[in-house]
Design an enzyme around this catalytic site. Structure first.
Site, short mmCIF file in Angstrom:
data_model
loop_
_atom_site.label_atom_id
_atom_site.label_comp_id
_atom_site.label_asym_id
_atom_site.label_seq_id
_atom_site.Cartn_x
_atom_site.Cartn_y
_atom_site.Cartn_z
N LYS A 92 0.87 -1.26 0.05
CA LYS A 92 0.11 0.04 -0.02
C LYS A 92 0.92 1.19 0.04
O LYS A 92 1.77 1.40 0.74
CB LYS A 92 -0.99 0.17 1.10
CG LYS A 92 -1.81 1.23 1.30
CD LYS A 92 -3.03 1.12 2.31
CE LYS A 92 -3.98 1.97 2.17
NZ LYS A 92 -5.23 1.66 3.18
N GLU A 147 -18.91 -5.77 11.53
CA GLU A 147 -19.70 -4.81 12.51
C GLU A 147 -20.84 -5.77 13.12
O GLU A 147 -21.21 -5.60 14.33
CB GLU A 147 -20.58 -4.03 11.40
CG GLU A 147 -19.61 -2.82 11.08
CD GLU A 147 -18.99 -3.13 9.85
OE1 GLU A 147 -18.24 -2.23 9.10
OE2 GLU A 147 -19.05 -4.27 9.12
N ARG A 203 -24.84 -2.10 8.71
CA ARG A 203 -24.54 -3.44 8.39
C ARG A 203 -24.88 -4.26 9.45
O ARG A 203 -24.56 -5.59 9.42
CB ARG A 203 -23.12 -3.44 8.02
CG ARG A 203 -22.88 -2.62 6.82
CD ARG A 203 -21.13 -2.21 6.72
NE ARG A 203 -20.29 -3.26 6.62
CZ ARG A 203 -19.81 -3.90 5.56
NH1 ARG A 203 -20.32 -3.39 4.34
NH2 ARG A 203 -19.09 -4.99 5.64
#
Length: 592
Positions: free
Chosen positions: A244, A332, A360
């Site tokens: 990244k 979640e 969610r």
């Protein structure tokens, strides 16, 4: 000759010789860095997949072959190569292109995203549809190692493994989402990369044709492997290792900060210094420092966040009291039910989730928390309109979708001190679960760390007294309301009252009775949807009690609000200071 100048669509890309692609990769990185340095946005994720993006569009016949990016933080290169290069400088700005893949924006954006872990299910759905229609298409889902640990991703893998669908799942493995990846799957992938994993391959066990891991920055290798996989039937899995922030030293060294670094020097890579004068704190930091303060006083307190310790500022508790603060990854649903389980054992659980992400876990809030009346403390960060991330990230539905749930208290503190005090009150021992919502960004109070004070549940307060018009606000929007009323006072000094209701549930019915008996008109203001939200609650109260006073609801109308600055979004729906001044003045004038 700069190659990127001549690349507007993938068909142009496919005219290049493979040995020209490394040069194009370099130019594409530079282009992304130059724009994001001044316009801001998500940086590290897109830099990390430049070679993968080029290889995918080079090998596959997009948009006929369908490419789905999970979350979409990493899709800047994809956008630049698919007809949006000249518009990329408008990224995340009002009337500009979206920061995420968006079906309304381009045929190359085959599925709209913004939340994680949807790509495998969506791509599988497309692949099965193609199969049923007799179409010869490729379907590629690119998902990160943090997102693939989510339950929904595994639901998609589980189903795909018993199909013959033409699906390719590409795992972009860089060991980080927004924060570093966590959990047993992360350790498994680390072992695979190091060649130390002794157990069976988990993806092969799910009936995927697994290949990898391969170097995600080696273009010839990527192209060769993708060409091979085009002819492999059924569900396939390619494990790609990337870095990244690749190509910008600072972004590689500090991957968390450079996920979305703000403005920086495109040449040096250094983040530009912010204003040096002291500023009020961010609401997330008020939460983060306050939970540490409370946890040192109350040893039953634990903190839970699904993959957002930096964004939510639970990182402070993870640093100082690591055994009582948990990052559970992009999960979640698990976060909410884990909180419920802890609450059954007498722990005081602060479950800290962005408002948009609590959507969610809606069933878990109802089934696992509210029905059992477990006193979980939900701290909902990024409530209201959040700006440039746009429709997928606004926290505008929480008041409406939580208000209908029995047993649940809903509080929206108007400032930093009120946030501290409701957190303090909640940990004293409530008999019900509570949702505390607060916005993205900074508050208004410099001296915010005041001694704690217990709040009375379900009680609002009057902030200013007037005679004709009552303005009822909920949450931090009170600051804009207060400013607007103070300007209106020049002409209508005794006309307007302002009430901070504090609680959407339970409503302060005694206060509302006084308001409806005293004032000629009422205006409700919320940074959330008016359909089913705070204003709806006031209307319901009026109907039940046969009050017929005119009531005007201000908030987010029944549309999705697109990306822009928060101020521009507030202006678009008439809850900015200037719009409020015009509205309140016109009502006050009429009532004179």
């Amino acid at each position: 000759m700069r190659l990127l100048e001549h690349i507007n669509f993938p068909k142009d890309l496919r005219q290049l010789n493979p040995n020209e692609l490394p040069q194009l990769a370099k130019e594409l990185r530079e282009f992304i860095i130059d724009i994001v340095a001044t316009k801001e946005g998500h940086l590290g994720a897109s830099l990390g997949v430049v070679e993968l993006t080029l290889a995918l569009h080079y090998v596959f016949d997009t948009p006929k072959d369908q490419l789905i990016w999970d979350v979409g933080h990493q899709a800047y290169g994809h956008k630049i190569l698919t007809g949006r290069k000249d518009d990329f400088h408008t990224n995340r700005q009002k009337h500009g292109i979206s920061g995420f893949p968006n079906r309304d924006e381009s045929v190359y954006d085959t599925f709209g995203v913004g939340h994680s872990s949807t790509s495998i299910s969506a791509a599988l759905g497309m692949a099965i549809a193609s199969q049923l229609k007799g179409e010869d298409k490729q379907h590629i889902a690119v998902i990160g190692d943090a997102s693939i640990a989510s339950g929904m991703a595994f639901e998609g893998l589980n189903h795909a493994g018993v199909t013959t669908a033409n699906l390719l799942v590409i795992l972009n493995d860089n060991a980080i989402g927004i924060d570093p990846s966590v959990g047993a799957l992360k350790q498994y992938l680390t072992n695979v990369k190091k060649g130390k994993e002794k157990q069976d391959n988990i993806f092969e066990a799910l009936n995927f044709n697994y290949s990898g891991p391969v170097d995600g920055h080696d273009l010839p290798l990527l192209i060769a492997e993708l060409e091979r996989l085009k002819s492999v039937k059924g569900p396939k899995f390619l494990h790609v290792i990337t870095t990244k922030g690749k190509g910008l030293r600072q972004a590689e060294d500090d991957q968390v900060k450079y996920h979305a670094p703000g403005k920086f020097d495109a040449f040096t890579g250094d983040i530009l210094p912010k204003k040096t004068e002291e500023q009020p704190p961010k609401f997330q930091d008020v939460f983060g420092h306050t939970i540490v303060e409370l946890a040192k006083m109350n040893t039953s307190i634990v903190g839970i966040t699904p993959a957002m310790p930096t964004g939510s500022s639970l990182k402070y508790m993870m640093e100082q009291i690591p055994d009582r603060a948990f990052d559970v990854g992009i999960a979640e649903q698990h976060a909410v039910t884990l909180s419920a389980g802890m609450a059954t054992q007498g722990l005081t659980v602060f479950c800290n989730i962005y408002s948009t992400f609590l959507q969610r876990a809606y069933d878990q809030v109802i089934h696992d928390v509210a029905i059992q009346n477990l006193p979980v403390i939900f701290c909902l960060d990024r409530a209201g309109l959040v700006g440039e991330d746009g429709a997928t990230h606004h926290g505008v539905f929480d008041l409406a979708y939580l208000r209908c749930i029995p047993n649940l208290i809903i509080c929206a503190p108007r400032n930093e001190i009120e946030l501290r005090n409701i957190m303090y009150t909640a940990q004293l021992g409530l008999k019900w679960p509570i949702a505390i919502r607060y916005p993205r960004g900074r508050g208004t109070i410099m001296d915010w760390k005041q001694p704690f004070s217990e709040l009375k549940i379900g009680k609002g307060i009057q902030l200013k007294k007037g005679k004709k018009l009552a303005v009822l606000s909920i949450g931090a929007i009170a600051t804009q309301v207060k400013e607007a009323i103070s300007i209106c006072e020049c002409e209508f000094s005794d006309a307007i009252s302002h009430y901070d209701m504090r609680f959407v549930k339970p409503l302060d019915e005694n206060l509302l009775h006084d308001i409806f008996k005293t004032y000629e008109e009422i205006v409700t203001i919320e940074d959330g949807v008016t359909t089913g939200g705070f204003g709806s609650a006031v209307l319901e109260f009026a109907a039940l009690n046969a009050y017929s006073k005119p009531i005007k609801l201000l908030g987010v109308p029944d549309i999705f609000i697109e990306h822009a600055s928060v101020k521009q979004q507030h202006q678009s729906i008439g809850i900015d200071v200037e719009s409020l001044i015009m509205l309140l003045s016109s009502i006050a004038l009429r009532l004179q």
